[in-house]
Design a protein around this motif. Sequence first.
Motif, PDB file in Angstrom:
ATOM      1  N   GLY A   6       0.849  -1.184   0.000  1.00 27.26           N
ATOM      2  CA  GLY A   6       0.000   0.000   0.000  1.00 27.26           C
ATOM      3  C   GLY A   6       0.878   1.224   0.000  1.00 27.26           C
ATOM      4  O   GLY A   6       2.022   1.176  -0.445  1.00 27.26           O
ATOM      5  N   SER A  55       7.663   4.559  -5.719  1.00 32.54           N
ATOM      6  CA  SER A  55       8.577   4.170  -4.635  1.00 32.54           C
ATOM      7  C   SER A  55       8.567   2.657  -4.396  1.00 32.54           C
ATOM      8  O   SER A  55       9.401   2.138  -3.675  1.00 32.54           O
ATOM      9  CB  SER A  55       8.224   4.915  -3.352  1.00 32.54           C
ATOM     10  OG  SER A  55       6.926   4.557  -2.932  1.00 32.54           O
ATOM     11  N   GLY A  85      -4.931   3.261   3.339  1.00 33.17           N
ATOM     12  CA  GLY A  85      -5.566   4.578   3.211  1.00 33.17           C
ATOM     13  C   GLY A  85      -4.769   5.618   3.972  1.00 33.17           C
ATOM     14  O   GLY A  85      -3.678   5.335   4.473  1.00 33.17           O
ATOM     15  N   VAL A  86      -5.326   6.805   4.043  1.00 37.21           N
ATOM     16  CA  VAL A  86      -4.655   7.896   4.753  1.00 37.21           C
ATOM     17  C   VAL A  86      -4.926   7.687   6.251  1.00 37.21           C
ATOM     18  O   VAL A  86      -5.727   8.402   6.857  1.00 37.21           O
ATOM     19  CB  VAL A  86      -5.165   9.266   4.252  1.00 37.21           C
ATOM     20  CG1 VAL A  86      -4.355  10.395   4.877  1.00 37.21           C
ATOM     21  CG2 VAL A  86      -5.054   9.352   2.731  1.00 37.21           C
TER      22      VAL A  86
HETATM   23  P1  AMP Z   1       4.450   4.910   1.871  1.00 40.44           P
HETATM   24  O1  AMP Z   1       5.466   5.694   2.648  1.00 40.44           O
HETATM   25  O2  AMP Z   1       4.718   4.828   0.414  1.00 40.44           O
HETATM   26  O3  AMP Z   1       4.153   3.568   2.503  1.00 40.44           O
HETATM   27  O4  AMP Z   1       3.117   5.762   1.945  1.00 40.44           O
HETATM   28  C1  AMP Z   1       2.452   5.985   3.144  1.00 40.44           C
HETATM   29  C2  AMP Z   1       1.510   7.113   2.955  1.00 40.44           C
HETATM   30  O5  AMP Z   1       0.561   6.801   1.980  1.00 40.44           O
HETATM   31  C3  AMP Z   1       0.730   7.451   4.200  1.00 40.44           C
HETATM   32  O6  AMP Z   1       1.137   8.700   4.673  1.00 40.44           O
HETATM   33  C4  AMP Z   1      -0.722   7.492   3.734  1.00 40.44           C
HETATM   34  O7  AMP Z   1      -1.418   8.607   4.204  1.00 40.44           O
HETATM   35  C5  AMP Z   1      -0.568   7.579   2.235  1.00 40.44           C
HETATM   36  N1  AMP Z   1      -1.760   7.075   1.526  1.00 40.44           N
HETATM   37  C6  AMP Z   1      -2.317   5.870   1.618  1.00 40.44           C
HETATM   38  N2  AMP Z   1      -3.429   5.807   0.860  1.00 40.44           N
HETATM   39  C7  AMP Z   1      -3.584   7.011   0.268  1.00 40.44           C
HETATM   40  C8  AMP Z   1      -4.544   7.574  -0.621  1.00 40.44           C
HETATM   41  N3  AMP Z   1      -5.569   6.858  -1.056  1.00 40.44           N
HETATM   42  N4  AMP Z   1      -4.364   8.850  -1.038  1.00 40.44           N
HETATM   43  C9  AMP Z   1      -3.335   9.566  -0.582  1.00 40.44           C
HETATM   44  N5  AMP Z   1      -2.377   9.092   0.248  1.00 40.44           N
HETATM   45  C10 AMP Z   1      -2.509   7.828   0.670  1.00 40.44           C
END
Ligand code: AMP
Length: 395
Positions: A194, A200, A320-321
């Motif tokens: 996710g 990345s 999600g966020v």
């Molecule tokens: P990562 O560091 O690549 O694992 O990304 C983590 C981040 O992805 C977190 O801060 C989440 O808030 C963000 N995230 C997850 N789902 C979503 C979404 N649907 N839209 C925007 N940001 C997201």
Amino acid sequence: MKTLKDFNFENKKALIRVDFNVPLNDGFEVTDATRIVSAKPTIIKILEDGGSCILMSHLGRPKGFEDAFSLKHIVNKVEDVLGVEVKFVEDCIGAKAEAAAANLKPGQILLLENLRYYSEETAGDKGFAEQLSKLGDVYVNDAFGTAHRAHASTTIVADFFDGKKCFGNLLAQEIESIGKVMETGEKPVLAILGGAKVSSKITIIENILDKVDHLIIGGGMAFTFVKAQGGKIGNSICEDDKMPLALEILEQAKAKNVQIHIPVDTIAADDFSNDANKKTVDITDIPDGWEGVDAGPKSRALFHDVVMQCKTILWNGPLGVFEMESFAEGTIALGNSIAEATKNGAFSLVGGGDSVAAVKQFGFEKKVSYVSTGGGAMLESLEGKTLPGIAAILA
Ligand code: AMP
């Protein structure tokens, strides 16, 4: 793989690279001692053998000798956690450090000053590593968080301990857990990726397609896949330039017999804020002005079924966020599913950045098999890279 079990530390001085890069508040108090707690088994085992421990670590990113980054601030906390007195020396190399190390008796612990007071540390300087090597008889690396860096104390120093170097318990556990997913995992193997961006995680996806039977692509990443296949994603996060790659990944997965699962519905918000209006919509039909911020109920149920079928589960990245309470439910639901599968006998590894934060925040830490302590190191392991800190012990 040499571990602590291969050595008797009686009357030996163990030079241990730990990761005590812990957060401090304005009063220089440690606010999260997880990393110190994680290093405890290694330190105690060496002391119980009748050896002594010389602990070396970095703290933050000092520019030279900045007092705010001194490891003296954490001495009390290390003592609390270990339950043993900890001596501190104001340097990590040179006469003072050598004298303190030489005076150390079996059962005693010495903490060295911040390694990154010297730029030679991150430069992987051989002379600096040689100076460090003078302090101990055996080198133990127990710092997974920096194992992906070829720094003096994590990698280069190992060259001076031919036949006298090993992994600490924490690092050995990390290697074993990754191995259980990437090499020896009981099938079916599932990876859940996710987080925000496809870019990345591309190398991880490509590497992991050869290892897994199922791949769940969730979080913000999923929208690039949905749009690439013709879906309408409203204002959701998307990397248009990665759409061809997304389609290629779907093709590769088919050819490799990997089942890819993408969310079918989403919680859409009309603003990127906790008190935005929200509604559940089909993921391929998100209205303009709305963005997908969490996995919808149908997706949660779908993912639950996949998780429950699998015997080995890797989770990297939230669905999600989750930092906003209103958009955390999908990530919490997934945590519950993984906890249930783990209870039923699956092996589950959570690693890499934000999913670890989510697991801790929502109390799943004890309900999964292993939570990795290294963000970048974990991601590079999943990309299939051999980490320099690990290779140096194996050499
Ligand atoms: P990562 O560091 O690549 O694992 O990304 C983590 C981040 O992805 C977190 O801060 C989440 O808030 C963000 N995230 C997850 N789902 C979503 C979404 N649907 N839209 C925007 N940001 C997201």
